[in-house]
Design an enzyme around this catalytic site. Structure first.
Site, PDB file in Angstrom:
ATOM      1  N   ASP A  96       0.932  -1.186  -0.319  1.00 46.05           N
ATOM      2  CA  ASP A  96      -0.011   0.014   0.170  1.00 46.05           C
ATOM      3  C   ASP A  96       0.895   1.201   0.140  1.00 46.05           C
ATOM      4  OD1 ASP A  96      -2.521   1.624   0.392  1.00 46.05           O
ATOM      5  OD2 ASP A  96      -3.083  -0.081   1.632  1.00 46.05           O
ATOM      6  N   ASP A 187      -3.074   4.862  -2.558  1.00 46.30           N
ATOM      7  CA  ASP A 187      -4.238   5.262  -1.467  1.00 46.30           C
ATOM      8  C   ASP A 187      -4.606   6.608  -1.677  1.00 46.30           C
ATOM      9  OD1 ASP A 187      -5.262   4.705   1.350  1.00 46.30           O
ATOM     10  OD2 ASP A 187      -4.457   6.846   1.616  1.00 46.30           O
ATOM     11  N   GLU A 249      -6.878   3.833  -5.697  1.00 51.58           N
ATOM     12  CA  GLU A 249      -8.062   3.803  -5.091  1.00 51.58           C
ATOM     13  C   GLU A 249      -8.407   5.348  -5.450  1.00 51.58           C
ATOM     14  OE1 GLU A 249      -9.911   4.215  -0.405  1.00 51.58           O
ATOM     15  OE2 GLU A 249      -7.923   4.964  -0.901  1.00 51.58           O
ATOM     16  N   HIS A 302     -11.201  -2.876   4.166  1.00 48.82           N
ATOM     17  CA  HIS A 302     -11.086  -2.607   5.443  1.00 48.82           C
ATOM     18  C   HIS A 302     -11.766  -1.511   5.935  1.00 48.82           C
ATOM     19  CE1 HIS A 302      -8.247  -0.273   3.187  1.00 48.82           C
ATOM     20  NE2 HIS A 302      -7.732   0.431   4.258  1.00 48.82           N
ATOM     21  N   ASP A 303     -12.468  -0.590   4.874  1.00 50.68           N
ATOM     22  CA  ASP A 303     -12.950   0.632   5.249  1.00 50.68           C
ATOM     23  C   ASP A 303     -14.669   0.538   5.460  1.00 50.68           C
ATOM     24  OD1 ASP A 303     -10.501   2.071   5.150  1.00 50.68           O
ATOM     25  OD2 ASP A 303     -11.015   2.341   3.140  1.00 50.68           O
TER      26      ASP A 303
HETATM   27  C1  GLC Z   1      -7.769   5.137   2.299  1.00 52.51           C
HETATM   28  C2  GLC Z   1      -7.544   4.081   3.027  1.00 52.51           C
HETATM   29  C3  GLC Z   1      -8.311   4.418   4.596  1.00 52.51           C
HETATM   30  C4  GLC Z   1      -7.539   5.769   4.991  1.00 52.51           C
HETATM   31  C5  GLC Z   1      -7.843   6.697   3.892  1.00 52.51           C
HETATM   32  C6  GLC Z   1      -6.524   7.725   4.474  1.00 52.51           C
HETATM   33  O1  GLC Z   1      -9.054   5.451   2.110  1.00 52.51           O
HETATM   34  O2  GLC Z   1      -8.348   2.773   2.621  1.00 52.51           O
HETATM   35  O3  GLC Z   1      -8.303   3.352   5.390  1.00 52.51           O
HETATM   36  O4  GLC Z   1      -8.261   5.950   6.307  1.00 52.51           O
HETATM   37  O5  GLC Z   1      -7.102   6.312   2.798  1.00 52.51           O
HETATM   38  O6  GLC Z   1      -5.351   7.466   3.822  1.00 52.51           O
END
Ligand code: GLC
Length: 442
Positions: A96, A187, A249, A302-303
């Protein structure tokens, strides 16, 4: 053909996968010890949620050193062993990469304040809001100046318009590629660049198809992120990454993905992740993404609520069939393959944004901690006697075997085409085979 075409990537949440030293948190040696399981399951690769040192304001997404391993997860040598053991089994490794912000405790924040984004006035210069709610600007107590944070205040945003930031990050990418990683999940990449004039985001003009916290939903977030100029900047990450897999993402609807795909290999198909279990809605989410190609299919991470919680246990089998017969690359979140649902979380919560329930440990056997640790787990096991890997491996009719069977057949599936069908059925063909997913309630 790239290795990730038709691949299945398994998401490991390192804190909750397997503990090897009894401290109650998962670690790299624990993951290495479980690689035979991933090989048995048949996945092609795994993505590790962040493994770097972090003060844990955002559970690893607040990084205080990009080129080391968090002490509770092990050492760089453990990482090297993990990569070697994975490659021995034909498994690829994705890390990541968190380029938009660091931890406020990263030494860069004090040593290179010009690598961050500061308000030119005393106070917030605009109406931008944090993804977790509240203003995106906070006062730095030490200097009295206001800095930007698109997420928690403990996560100051880096200024990617500064060439020194670009160079530092290219170094990070090369560091891990030299250690053998096969790619990165990027991310929150639509937040990489912000408007350099710091203009106010205008009021929202329509419904955004992905969930947002209430104050973010009121704004059309066109200046606080998702900038056209981000694509060139992303190109600097691509330049360092060479032909390693880059999956982004991008928290935007599918029709916004094409510019990102000029630089990235894949973008997560978020509209599928949020589609309710309804044939028409699933179809509406899948059709444009399939047309685009090069999306990473995903139904949980995980979110957000776990698959078994979001769709209900009655639908987990059909959801697996859907996820693993869509064309292209698919991501599976650890635990979904045994039907793990949300857990109770912790009181007081670790994560202020309420995501503890989706992060309970993997359940390997019927013991009290589910075989996750010999110590006290950081979050308790949810229901190891109800569901665990050992029992489901022994039962050919289990959900776990269903996943394994689908993964085994995946690479032989023919061309994809959506078909017309009755209400409550999502139908498509893969070559000669017709797949019909029923979404009738219950
Ligand atoms: C992404 C991650 C999340 C995190 C956010 C800020 O959305 O998946 O878990 O809190 O970025 O880094």
């Amino acid at each position: 053909m790239a290795w990730w075409d038709n691949a299945v990537v398994y998401q490991i949440y390192p804190r909750s996968f397997q503990d090897s030293d009894g401290d109650g948190a998962g670690d790299l040696r624990g993951i290495t010890a479980r690689l035979d399981y991933l090989a048995w399951l048949g996945v092609d690769a795994f993505w590790l949620s962040p493994i770097y040192p972090s003060p844990l304001a955002d559970f690893g997404y607040d990084v205080s050193d990009y080129t080391d391993v968090a002490p509770e997860y092990g050492k760089l040598e453990d990482f090297d062993e993990l990569v070697a053991a994975a490659h021995d089994r034909g498994l690829r490794v994705l890390l990541d990469l968190i380029p938009c912000h660091t931890s406020i405790e990263h030494p860069w924040f004090r040593e290179h304040p010009d690598w961050y984004i500061w308000s030119p006035v005393e106070g917030p210069p605009n109406n931008w809001v944090s993804a977790f709610g509240g203003p995106a600007w906070s006062r730095d107590e030490r200097t009295g100046r206001w800095y930007l944070h698109s997420f928690y205040p403990e996560q100051p945003d880096l200024d990617w318009q500064n060439p020194a930031v670009v160079e530092a990050f290219q170094g990070v990418v090369r560091f891990w590629l030299d250690r053998g990683v096969d790619g990165f999940r990027l991310d929150a990449i639509d937040k990489l660049i912000k408007d350099d004039r710091l203009r106010d985001d205008p009021p929202a003009s329509g419904d955004f198809p992905l969930p947002l916290r209430p104050d973010a939903a009121k704004l059309e977030r066109v200046y606080s992120g998702h900038r056209p100029e981000a694509i060139d900047t992303l190109g600097t990450i691509r330049a360092a990454a060479g032909d390693a897999l880059l999956v982004g993402e991008v928290f935007q609807p599918t029709h916004e993905y094409p510019p990102y795909l000029e630089v990235l290999d894949l973008v997560f198909a978020f509209e599928l992740l949020f589609a309710p279990w309804d044939a028409a809605r699933l179809r509406a989410a899948i059709a444009p993404a399939a047309e685009l190609g090069r999306v990473a299919w995903v139904m949980s991470n995980h979110d957000f609520d776990r698959l078994a919680t979001r769709l209900g246990p009655a639908h987990v089998r059909a959801a697996a069939t859907l996820l693993l017969t869509l064309p292209g690359t698919t991501f599976v979140y650890q635990g979904d393959e045994i039907g793990l649902a949300n857990g109770p979380g912790a009181d007081p919560p670790y994560d202020r944004a309420g995501r503890d329930p989706m992060r309970h440990p993997m359940q390997w056997d019927t013991s009290a901690t589910g075989g996750f640790t010999t110590g006290v787990p950081w979050l308790p096991a949810v229901d190891p006697t109800e569901r665990n890997v050992e029992a489901q491996r022994a039962d050919p009719d289990s959900l776990l075997h269903h996943y394994r069977g689908l993964i085994a057949r995946r690479k032989d599936l023919g061309p994809f085409r959506l078909l017309d069908s009755e209400p409550d059925v999502l139908a498509y063909e893969r070559g000669d085979e017709v797949i019909a997913i029923e979404t009738k309630p219950g």
